[in-house]
Design a protein around this motif. Structure first.
Motif, short mmCIF file in Angstrom:
data_model
loop_
_atom_site.label_atom_id
_atom_site.label_comp_id
_atom_site.label_asym_id
_atom_site.label_seq_id
_atom_site.Cartn_x
_atom_site.Cartn_y
_atom_site.Cartn_z
N ARG A 181 -96.79 51.47 3.36
CA ARG A 181 -96.76 52.82 2.79
C ARG A 181 -97.53 53.81 3.67
O ARG A 181 -98.48 53.44 4.33
N CYS A 182 -97.08 55.07 3.63
CA CYS A 182 -97.76 56.11 4.40
C CYS A 182 -99.17 56.31 3.84
O CYS A 182 -99.37 56.36 2.63
N ARG A 183 -100.18 56.47 4.75
CA ARG A 183 -101.56 56.65 4.34
C ARG A 183 -101.75 57.96 3.56
O ARG A 183 -102.62 58.06 2.69
N HIS A 184 -100.89 58.94 3.83
CA HIS A 184 -101.12 60.27 3.27
C HIS A 184 -100.31 60.52 2.01
O HIS A 184 -100.83 61.06 1.04
N SER A 214 -98.03 58.06 0.64
CA SER A 214 -97.64 56.79 0.00
C SER A 214 -96.14 56.54 0.01
O SER A 214 -95.66 55.66 -0.71
N LEU A 260 -99.28 60.36 12.93
CA LEU A 260 -99.93 59.06 12.84
C LEU A 260 -101.07 58.99 13.85
O LEU A 260 -100.87 59.29 15.03
N LEU A 269 -101.33 48.82 5.89
CA LEU A 269 -101.00 49.90 4.96
C LEU A 269 -100.06 49.43 3.85
O LEU A 269 -99.64 50.23 3.01
N SER A 323 -100.45 47.64 11.65
CA SER A 323 -100.64 48.83 10.83
C SER A 323 -99.77 48.78 9.58
O SER A 323 -100.21 49.12 8.48
N CYS A 349 -94.90 60.70 9.85
CA CYS A 349 -94.24 60.22 8.64
C CYS A 349 -93.03 61.12 8.36
O CYS A 349 -93.15 62.34 8.31
N ASP A 406 -102.98 54.00 12.99
CA ASP A 406 -101.81 53.76 12.12
C ASP A 406 -100.58 53.40 12.93
O ASP A 406 -99.50 53.25 12.38
#
Ligand code: ZN
Length: 267
Positions: free
Chosen positions: A73-76, A78, A56, A70, A66, A49, A60
């Protein structure tokens, strides 16, 4: 024309394979588009990211899916992930699917995939940086020579490249680089190797038609002065893709569709 007999053995499997491969290649093109103009390595570091730097996981990093899972947005952290990533993957999947439909499992399909994937990367880099990288055009030209030779079309390819050099090189010299960049000339030559003479004539003429149709309203609106060169690369790319895929997707959808369905039902 029509679909070669070999595709009739399992056209649906070939189409699905090509489309999935296109999505994966599109994912790689996103890396190329971002890193190549910045002089960064394509292999290292692994995808991460850009906001929080979190790596990732494989889960992801699945093309298209993916991003959808998601919700962009970034999983970690956002942070928003640009919609451009799935768009590039979708475009590449689409041109690979068209290549499969148009050419079947042949070296022609491989050529169409290589050319159109490179054109997608060239276009997005050009839009971002107003730059067509030598590494892209020279790499494409080398691939074009190899693929044209492998399919016995080297003479036509060289004629296409020569036409590109004469036409676009001529404009470049006459306008002293105001009408178009040297990158456009190199791109036309590389594409000519893939297209051969007849398709090159069609593609280059179409590029001028598309360019003038789109440039006139832009110039009329006054947002760009006549002295600013419009980027010609995207028009050229549009025209090449049109000529490459028009036989199946525009002029002969019915024939291709019938051959495709015929192949499915004859098993
Ligand atoms: Zn993040």
């Amino acid at each position: 024309m029509g679909v070669p007999a070999a595709i009739n053995q399992d056209p649906l499997a070939f189409l699905i394979f090509s489309t999935a491969l296109g999505a994966v290649i599109g994912s790689f093109l996103n890396v190329v588009i971002y890193r190549l103009p910045r002089g960064e390595s394509l292999a290292y570091p692994a995808s991460h990211c850009p906001q929080c730097g979190h790596g990732l996981c494989a889960w992801d990093n699945i093309p298209l899916l993916s991003w959808l899972a998601l919700a962009g947005r970034c999983r970690h952290c956002s942070a928003k992930i640009s919609v451009r990533y799935p768009v590039v993957e979708l475009l590449t999947a689409a041109v690979f699917a068209l290549s499969a439909l148009e050419f079947g499992p042949t070296i022609g399909a491989l050529s169409a995939c290589v050319l159109s994937a490179a054109l997608i990367a060239v276009t997005f880099i050009d839009l971002d940086h107003l730059l067509i990288l030598d590494r892209m055009t020279v790499g494409l030209a080398v691939a074009g020579i190899v693929l044209a030779a492998a399919s016995g079309r080297l003479v036509g390819g060289i004629q296409g490249a020569a036409l590109g050099a004469a036409l676009f090189g001529g404009i470049y010299l006459l306008t002293r680089g105001k009408g178009m960049g040297l990158g456009d000339v190199k791109l036309a030559m590389a594409a000519g190797l893939f297209l051969g003479l007849a398709a090159s004539i069609a593609a280059f003429l179409s590029a001028f038609v598309i360019g003038s149709l789109l440039a006139v309203p832009v110039l009329a609106a006054g947002s760009r002065g006549r002295r600013d060169a419009l980027p010609f690369g995207p028009f050229l790319v549009l025209a090449i893709l049109l000529v490459l895929f028009a036989p199946a997707s525009i002029f002969g959808p019915f024939e291709s569709y019938r051959n495709f369905i015929g192949g499915l039902t004859s098993r």
